[in-house]
Structures are given as C-alpha cells and as structure tokens.
Design a protein around this motif. Structure first.
Motif, PDB file in Angstrom:
ATOM      1  N   THR A  84      27.153   2.175 -10.917  1.00  0.00           N
ATOM      2  CA  THR A  84      27.261   3.041 -12.085  1.00  0.00           C
ATOM      3  C   THR A  84      28.504   2.614 -12.854  1.00  0.00           C
ATOM      4  O   THR A  84      29.582   2.484 -12.277  1.00  0.00           O
ATOM      5  N   VAL A  85      28.338   2.382 -14.151  1.00  0.00           N
ATOM      6  CA  VAL A  85      29.432   1.910 -15.001  1.00  0.00           C
ATOM      7  C   VAL A  85      29.699   2.960 -16.064  1.00  0.00           C
ATOM      8  O   VAL A  85      28.778   3.442 -16.719  1.00  0.00           O
ATOM      9  N   THR A  86      30.971   3.308 -16.237  1.00  0.00           N
ATOM     10  CA  THR A  86      31.371   4.238 -17.291  1.00  0.00           C
ATOM     11  C   THR A  86      32.326   3.510 -18.227  1.00  0.00           C
ATOM     12  O   THR A  86      33.329   2.952 -17.790  1.00  0.00           O
ATOM     13  N   LEU A  87      31.991   3.536 -19.520  1.00  0.00           N
ATOM     14  CA  LEU A  87      32.810   2.910 -20.550  1.00  0.00           C
ATOM     15  C   LEU A  87      33.399   4.005 -21.430  1.00  0.00           C
ATOM     16  O   LEU A  87      32.681   4.916 -21.842  1.00  0.00           O
ATOM     17  N   LYS A  88      34.688   3.894 -21.734  1.00  0.00           N
ATOM     18  CA  LYS A  88      35.336   4.835 -22.642  1.00  0.00           C
ATOM     19  C   LYS A  88      36.009   4.036 -23.745  1.00  0.00           C
ATOM     20  O   LYS A  88      36.602   2.993 -23.492  1.00  0.00           O
ATOM     21  N   GLY A  89      35.916   4.557 -24.974  1.00  0.00           N
ATOM     22  CA  GLY A  89      36.525   3.860 -26.095  1.00  0.00           C
ATOM     23  C   GLY A  89      36.170   4.494 -27.415  1.00  0.00           C
ATOM     24  O   GLY A  89      35.986   5.715 -27.514  1.00  0.00           O
ATOM     25  N   PHE A  90      36.035   3.637 -28.456  1.00  0.00           N
ATOM     26  CA  PHE A  90      35.748   4.098 -29.810  1.00  0.00           C
ATOM     27  C   PHE A  90      34.607   3.290 -30.406  1.00  0.00           C
ATOM     28  O   PHE A  90      34.403   2.132 -30.045  1.00  0.00           O
ATOM     29  N   GLU A 127      38.438   1.649 -21.352  1.00  0.00           N
ATOM     30  CA  GLU A 127      38.346   1.868 -19.906  1.00  0.00           C
ATOM     31  C   GLU A 127      36.972   1.455 -19.411  1.00  0.00           C
ATOM     32  O   GLU A 127      35.947   1.753 -20.035  1.00  0.00           O
ATOM     33  N   ILE A 128      36.962   0.767 -18.274  1.00  0.00           N
ATOM     34  CA  ILE A 128      35.723   0.415 -17.579  1.00  0.00           C
ATOM     35  C   ILE A 128      35.874   0.879 -16.145  1.00  0.00           C
ATOM     36  O   ILE A 128      36.782   0.432 -15.448  1.00  0.00           O
ATOM     37  N   HIS A 129      35.007   1.785 -15.727  1.00  0.00           N
ATOM     38  CA  HIS A 129      34.996   2.264 -14.348  1.00  0.00           C
ATOM     39  C   HIS A 129      33.653   1.913 -13.731  1.00  0.00           C
ATOM     40  O   HIS A 129      32.609   2.292 -14.262  1.00  0.00           O
TER      41      HIS A 129
END
Length: 134
Positions: A84-90, A127-129
């Motif tokens: 599972t990949v979570t990306l945070k940004g704009f 962010e990449i989790h």
C-alpha cells in the motif's frame, strides 16, 4: 518533398518498419521527458518511487488494485496486491489522472522546502509511505 522521404510501406518491405533513423512514435522520440512517463504502449509497466536519500522501489502496474484520491488531504492511496502506497503533496489530481492511465514511470519525493520553486500545473509529492500488505 524531400529526397530522404520514405513511406512506411517501403520500410516494411525492407524488413525494418521501426527504423529509428526515420523516427518512430512508439520509441518515445519527441517526448518532453522520457524518464517521467511512458509514451507508448508496452507489455510491462512499472512505477518507480524515489526518495531524496537515493532509495527506490518499483511496483508493477499489473498488480495495482485501486487508487483513491482525497482532495481535502492532498493524498493518493494506491493499493497493490503486495503493498500500500500513500502519496502526500500538491496538485495530486493531475498525478491521479496519469496513474489511472498507467503513465508515470517514476514518482520522485521532493523536499517541501522546494515547493515554491516547482512548476505551475505539475504535481508535487512531498511524502511517500509504503507498507507491505500482510
């Protein structure tokens, strides 16, 4: 008409329909940045996640199950069969649309201090989790 002009039919008769010298749209020639997205169709497609410290991980699009974009939180949650990949940004709505078409070849995490210098209309991932599914 230039003397170097050849029809695609002539190239097929010569046994080389994908001649690089005359230009091939499938090979990606003319693409703005060939390392960022896939320009043509192919059998195997991977997306590589890259962090500023040099770590990289790639996952195959064939095993991508779902992609969830949450505009209020500026996040994209990608679910593969194994991770599972979570990306945070704009501006992640643009990246979501590209992911739906399996276009991004590499998604690079950028330090938030460089957000002001980023190009307008381009997605920024801060962010990449990645977690392995049990």
């Amino acid at each position: 008409m230039s003397q170097g002009f050849k029809l695609k039919f002539d190239q097929m008769r010569e046994g080389n329909p994908t001649n690089r010298e005359t230009g091939n749209p499938v090979s990606g020639e003319g693409s703005d940045s060939p390392d960022e997205s896939y320009s043509g169709y192919s059998n195997v497609r991977n997306v590589c996640f890259a962090w500023p410290e040099g770590r990289k991980l790639f996952l195959n699009y064939a095993y991508l199950v779902s992609c969830d974009f949450t505009p209020d939180e500026n996040t994209i949650a990608l679910t593969w069969t194994t991770h599972t990949v979570t990306l945070k940004g704009f501006s992640l709505h643009i990246l979501f649309d590209e992911l739906m078409l399996h276009l991004p070849r590499q998604i690079v995490c950028t330090d938030p201090r460089y957000n002001a210098n980023a190009e307008k209309g381009k997605p920024i991932v801060n962010e990449i989790h990645i977690t392995a599914n049990a």
